[in-house]
Design an enzyme around this catalytic site. Structure first.
Site, mmCIF file in Angstrom:
data_model
loop_
_atom_site.group_PDB
_atom_site.id
_atom_site.type_symbol
_atom_site.label_atom_id
_atom_site.label_comp_id
_atom_site.label_asym_id
_atom_site.label_seq_id
_atom_site.Cartn_x
_atom_site.Cartn_y
_atom_site.Cartn_z
ATOM 1 N N CYS A 155 81.621 40.519 3.646
ATOM 2 C CA CYS A 155 81.609 39.280 2.830
ATOM 3 C C CYS A 155 81.692 39.386 1.362
ATOM 4 C CB CYS A 155 80.361 38.377 3.899
ATOM 5 S SG CYS A 155 80.282 36.845 2.396
ATOM 6 N N ASP A 212 88.922 31.422 -5.358
ATOM 7 C CA ASP A 212 87.843 31.543 -4.726
ATOM 8 C C ASP A 212 86.783 33.278 -4.699
ATOM 9 O OD1 ASP A 212 85.803 30.929 -2.812
ATOM 10 O OD2 ASP A 212 87.446 32.023 -1.182
#
Length: 386
Positions: free
Chosen positions: A33, A281
């Site tokens: 992640c 993002d």
């Protein structure tokens, strides 16, 4: 479509915004992640307040043209914010929208917290749900683990079947990494045949840290897409929709639906739980903080000189090797976040995944061009399988 000025006086131009109602907070601890470290930017509980929610939705809807307006939520894990928050968000958006605006609700989730109450809500309000799943259990659980280090596959699949049971529109986002890169057909057939998924996105995991080995290898990325493409073009055209394949076809017609492979970017901003707005993002960092929805119209932030330059740099920063590439029309250099290599001639800006993209796009071009000719002749794309 109305593109006139909103209450702010700024011109309404289409853009997308991805809101983070729980910031980087997540109930999982996926090894690859990239967003979990973003939690260090804020010293708070990572929860969007009702004041920020109201300001964000009002700002978003005022800044967007008439027609379809997408309201998108991601994380971290957005479902941690709770159903009541999303009930308020849906009701408030309905109240704030202009008569000619059509709301489209989208949420990206790991699926582990979904139950029938969530399923009923998401179905009632027509949400499109993206669910993260990396293939069969042994591949998914290699990196998608909870904070105790245990795999999350069983919980994610349980969430998938909640969505199917309630008839929620879904797609699957599958990360491609070291654990599953060599098993493309196992991944594809599991998602297609065992889960019945019809909308798929494959996301390459790229890690710049040489000390880790979780990311996909460039050549393996190309082989992964190519292997699935060959199965898809032989039997699944018109039945299964894969983002990279659809995006490639769109590029051939000059319709860019995948930002990674568009000539320019900069029209997809991120809104943090505080209302702070960032360029993208993958660029949630102090140097790309544009402003805050509480104080500045999104339309002004998206069209600011800084953001315009950010978007233009995607094209302007392409090395000569890319500008001359025969599949540039399909690739456009890939995502700027992955352009950290130099060309054989020493130019900066080469995408880490270049070898994979070159192999895949070269391989797929004849079939994609054949599909394009069918569509131009008024026939179905699926006729390519005849």
């Amino acid at each position: 479509m109305s593109i006139g000025p909103g209450r702010s006086g700024h011109l309404r131009t289409p853009f997308s915004a991805l809101a983070k109602p729980t910031g980087a907070l997540c109930n999982l601890a996926c090894a690859y992640c990239y967003y979990l470290p973003k939690g260090r930017l804020y010293d708070d509980d990572q929860a969007m307040s009702d004041d920020v929610l109201a300001a964000y939705l009002s700002n978003l809807l005022d800044s967007q043209p008439d027609g379809r307006v997408e309201i998108s939520w991601q994380g971290g894990e957005p479902t941690l914010r709770g159903l009541d928050f999303f009930r308020r968000a849906v009701a408030l958006a309905r109240q704030l929208r202009r008569p000619a605006q059509r709301l489209a609700h989208v949420i990206q989730t790991n699926g582990t917290l979904l139950d029938d109450e969530w399923g009923e809500f998401l179905a009632e309000h027509g949400f499109l749900v993206g669910l993260s799943l990396d293939g069969p259990a042994e591949l998914h659980d290699a990196y998608r683990v909870n904070k105790a280090g245990r795999g999350s596959h069983a919980q994610a699949v349980r969430g998938w079947w909640v969505l199917q049971r309630h008839g929620v529109e879904t797609n699957i986002l599958c990360a491609v990494h070291e654990a599953n890169q060599a098993r493309p057909l196992d991944v594809y057939r599991y998602l297609r045949d065992e889960l019945g998924a019809r909308y798929l996105q494959f996301i390459p995991i790229v890690e710049r840290d040489a000390a880790t080995s979780r990311g996909v290898a460039p050549e393996a990325w190309g082989r992964f897409l190519t292997t699935i493409f060959d199965e898809w073009v032989a039997r699944d055209v018109g039945r299964v929709f894969v983002q990279h394949f659809d995006g490639m076809l769109g590029n051939l017609f000059g319709r860019y639906s995948v930002c990674v492979h568009a000539p320019r970017c900069g029209t997809a901003v991120v809104v943090e739980h505080t209302g702070d707005v960032y360029s993208c993002d993958h660029f949630v960092e102090p140097g790309h903080l544009l402003g805050n929805v509480m104080t500045t119209p999104l339309s002004e932030l998206v069209t600011s000189e800084f953001q315009r330059r950010f978007g233009a740099d995607k094209l302007d920063g392409l090395p000569g090797m890319c500008l001359a590439c025969p599949v540039r029309w399909a690739c456009h250099g890939g995502c700027p976040k992955d352009r950290f290599l130099t060309t054989p001639g020493g130019e900066p800006g080469l995408n880490y995944l270049c070898a994979g993209y070159l192999g895949f796009f070269t391989h797929a071009t004849p079939a994609i061009q054949a599909i394009a000719r069918l569509l131009e002749d008024g026939r179905e794309a699926a006729d390519v399988m005849a």
